[in-house]
Design a protein around this motif. Sequence first.
Motif, PDB file in Angstrom:
ATOM      1  N   LEU A 208       0.801  -1.226   0.000  1.00 45.05           N
ATOM      2  CA  LEU A 208       0.000   0.000   0.000  1.00 45.05           C
ATOM      3  C   LEU A 208       0.837   1.282   0.000  1.00 45.05           C
ATOM      4  O   LEU A 208       0.510   2.223  -0.735  1.00 45.05           O
ATOM      5  CB  LEU A 208      -0.964  -0.006   1.185  1.00 45.05           C
ATOM      6  CG  LEU A 208      -1.994   1.138   1.206  1.00 45.05           C
ATOM      7  CD1 LEU A 208      -2.817   1.162  -0.073  1.00 45.05           C
ATOM      8  CD2 LEU A 208      -2.915   0.996   2.416  1.00 45.05           C
ATOM      9  N   SER A 260      -6.896  -1.477   0.476  1.00 44.97           N
ATOM     10  CA  SER A 260      -7.521  -0.959   1.693  1.00 44.97           C
ATOM     11  C   SER A 260      -8.704  -1.823   2.108  1.00 44.97           C
ATOM     12  O   SER A 260      -8.881  -2.139   3.289  1.00 44.97           O
ATOM     13  CB  SER A 260      -7.975   0.485   1.480  1.00 44.97           C
ATOM     14  OG  SER A 260      -6.876   1.327   1.224  1.00 44.97           O
ATOM     15  N   LYS A 264      -9.123  -4.053   5.549  1.00 45.73           N
ATOM     16  CA  LYS A 264     -10.256  -3.916   6.476  1.00 45.73           C
ATOM     17  C   LYS A 264     -10.940  -5.252   6.697  1.00 45.73           C
ATOM     18  O   LYS A 264     -11.337  -5.584   7.822  1.00 45.73           O
ATOM     19  CB  LYS A 264     -11.247  -2.903   5.932  1.00 45.73           C
ATOM     20  CG  LYS A 264     -10.743  -1.458   5.966  1.00 45.73           C
ATOM     21  CD  LYS A 264     -11.739  -0.512   5.348  1.00 45.73           C
ATOM     22  CE  LYS A 264     -11.234   0.933   5.371  1.00 45.73           C
ATOM     23  NZ  LYS A 264     -12.159   1.876   4.709  1.00 45.73           N
TER      24      LYS A 264
END
Length: 270
Positions: A208, A260, A264
């Motif tokens: 990321l 992302s 999560k």
Amino acid sequence: MAAKPASRILPWLLGSYGLCMGAGGLALILAPARANRLEAGTSSIFVEHLAQSRGAAVLALGVIALLAARDAGRQRWILPGLAASSALFAGLFLMVQLSPVAAPYRWVAVLLCTLWASGFAWQSAHGAEEIDRLPWRDPSRLLLISFALWTGITGLLWLVAPGGLGAQLETMAGQGAGYFAMARGAVDLPLGWLAWAARDRLRLPVALPVVAGMFVGNAALSVAGFIAQMESIATPSRWTVELLHIVWTIGAAVIGWQLSRAGKRAVSAS
């Protein structure tokens, strides 16, 4: 694979590097003429565009380092790229210090870059590899490979500026402008390497920071290219490069969003 805990010094190395590179990138983007004169004592319209373009890559490296500092123990795979950029800049600043435009404050930049290069090189030897390869035809992987090859190869060409490229730049922008070509390569080459290394980690959260840096860098490059096309240095070929940066910006945004969401979901599952 469990990540080895980060040493206490690594988050500080990444944080200080990220803050300084982020500030330097913004200065190059927002005030390129002033930044150029402070850095090497010369500027011109073309060199200002070169500074803004370099500022985009500098800002990207800063974003990568700052995001990596949050989970430094798993981000050692990016350290060789950051060490290379720091070492190249230490050499470039030292080169300027041995020229007629030497300035006392620039020794601080030489010292900082030397410390970062040494620290990142030392810390990179303590990491474990985390790799989860996508199929070679996967669009995300191909997107990063295309950006890595373009940025790495052009960065290498900029870096060998004492040859034909540097001479051509000095003809266009004046004596001493060849430095800015080498400075552009000093950030583009490591950024290309980081994108190349990230191609086999696009299923992992560790990718990321690089993807975010790629997004920020290409978005800024798109703006810098558009500004250049509105000035006297406009060229038809730059529209092709502009399109590439827009594609890479959108692609990085999509990949970052996917990473992302995956992160999560992993947190919710645990």
